[in-house]
Write an enzyme that holds these catalytic residues in place. Sequence first.
Site, short mmCIF file in Angstrom:
data_model
loop_
_atom_site.label_atom_id
_atom_site.label_comp_id
_atom_site.label_asym_id
_atom_site.label_seq_id
_atom_site.Cartn_x
_atom_site.Cartn_y
_atom_site.Cartn_z
N PRO A 132 0.86 -1.18 -0.01
CA PRO A 132 -0.08 0.15 0.07
C PRO A 132 0.88 1.41 -0.08
O PRO A 132 0.45 2.41 -0.63
CB PRO A 132 -0.80 -0.27 1.41
N ARG A 268 10.30 -6.91 -18.11
CA ARG A 268 9.86 -5.47 -18.81
C ARG A 268 9.88 -5.60 -20.44
O ARG A 268 8.62 -5.16 -20.97
CB ARG A 268 10.68 -4.56 -18.36
N GLN A 304 -8.27 12.46 -45.28
CA GLN A 304 -6.80 12.51 -45.01
C GLN A 304 -6.70 12.37 -43.17
O GLN A 304 -5.73 11.89 -42.75
CB GLN A 304 -6.33 13.54 -45.37
N GLU A 389 4.47 -2.85 -13.30
CA GLU A 389 5.74 -3.21 -13.55
C GLU A 389 6.63 -2.04 -13.74
O GLU A 389 7.66 -2.08 -14.65
CB GLU A 389 5.79 -4.49 -14.31
#
Length: 409
Positions: A132, A268, A304, A389
């Site tokens: 926490p 990662r 476009q 992470e």
Amino acid sequence: MTGFTLDLNDDQKQIRDWLHGFAADVIRPAAAEWDEREETPWPVIQEAAKVGIYSLDFYAQQFFDPTGLGIPMVMEELFWGDAGIALSIVGTGLAAVGVLANGTDEQIGTWIPQMYGDAGDVKVAAFCSSEPDAGSDVAAMRTRAVYDEAKDEWVLNGTKTWATNGGIAHVHVVVAVVDARLGSKGHASFIVPPATPGLSQGQKFKKHGIRASHTAEVVLEDVRVPGHCLLGGREKLDERLARARERAAAPGGERVKNAAMATFEASRPAVGAMAVGTARAAYEVALDYARTRSQFGRPIIDNQGIAFELADMRTRIDAARLLVWRASWMAATGKPFTSAEGSMSKLYAGETAKKVTAQAVQILGGNGFTREYPVERMHRDAAIYTIFEGTSEIQRLVIARTLSGMPIR
């Protein structure tokens, strides 16, 4: 040493196509249901186990792919299917990486198979690091592990949060403080075996996205684990702590790796590949919609403004994939991340997923804002890639400190 190539070999292509078929035929049709239910999709995990996708053998084969592209290829295809369900399928892998990064050969051989179970009795595992008051600031961790020498046991007390599979896991890997004076260098990782007294699930979180993935607090109250459950063993821990104490007394020496950071460094690029999969899925929906949706007498892709958006989306996705593949190849071939290439890949891919999914919603207009189309869910799911992470801000900090030569704490 394997040379770098952007061409997948025949075996990799076959695996990629097999995974894509599973994602298209099994994961995607179930995605909306399990997102609404906000429950672990056990039937889908069971199906993945039956065909061999959810298994130690399969992930070991991909993890040890000498090109480094096995794991990112798996992640991209599964998360193309659906991020929440895919995370339920691959979430055990973070705990497994925690054991691989820090454990002995005996610990690896003992615990990782138990994390998966088998096709007839599927299990999941959880990696418990965040708290926490200690998310990005791992040095603020409060969960303690105290060694009881008389019983050769470690006693764990504290509360973990944001744990994928927390509380429902067969095996938990818990990072705890063993020497508070050393900050993040005084951490160690522990295996908490199945049915260990004192471990319980706390709050289960109701999330903005990846809602099919179980995320909860894990409460540890006088949890006793045998001495052999310390990853790496006591001797290795004592040596590492002694070096850290020496460095603390004489700053500027060699860095000592933190147990949680070792896991995150290894994972990662894989998280970046997850983000690429989600971004690619949203882009493909938007591209198909732009080709078939007509306004003012012509497909909207002829405008476009829409065409340029799609061009930017595809460019970002391809760039993100290249960064992920580079980092994965470097890790597999033993090349150090001298410029934090792992964090670069996660940062750019995560930011790409958020932007591309938002662009997809915009291209679909009002339809994109409804749950009748999957880009709404993909946009919610993408938000996690810049948070878990290591937030995007932390990735930038890691990159900047690596470039400047400053220590990463």
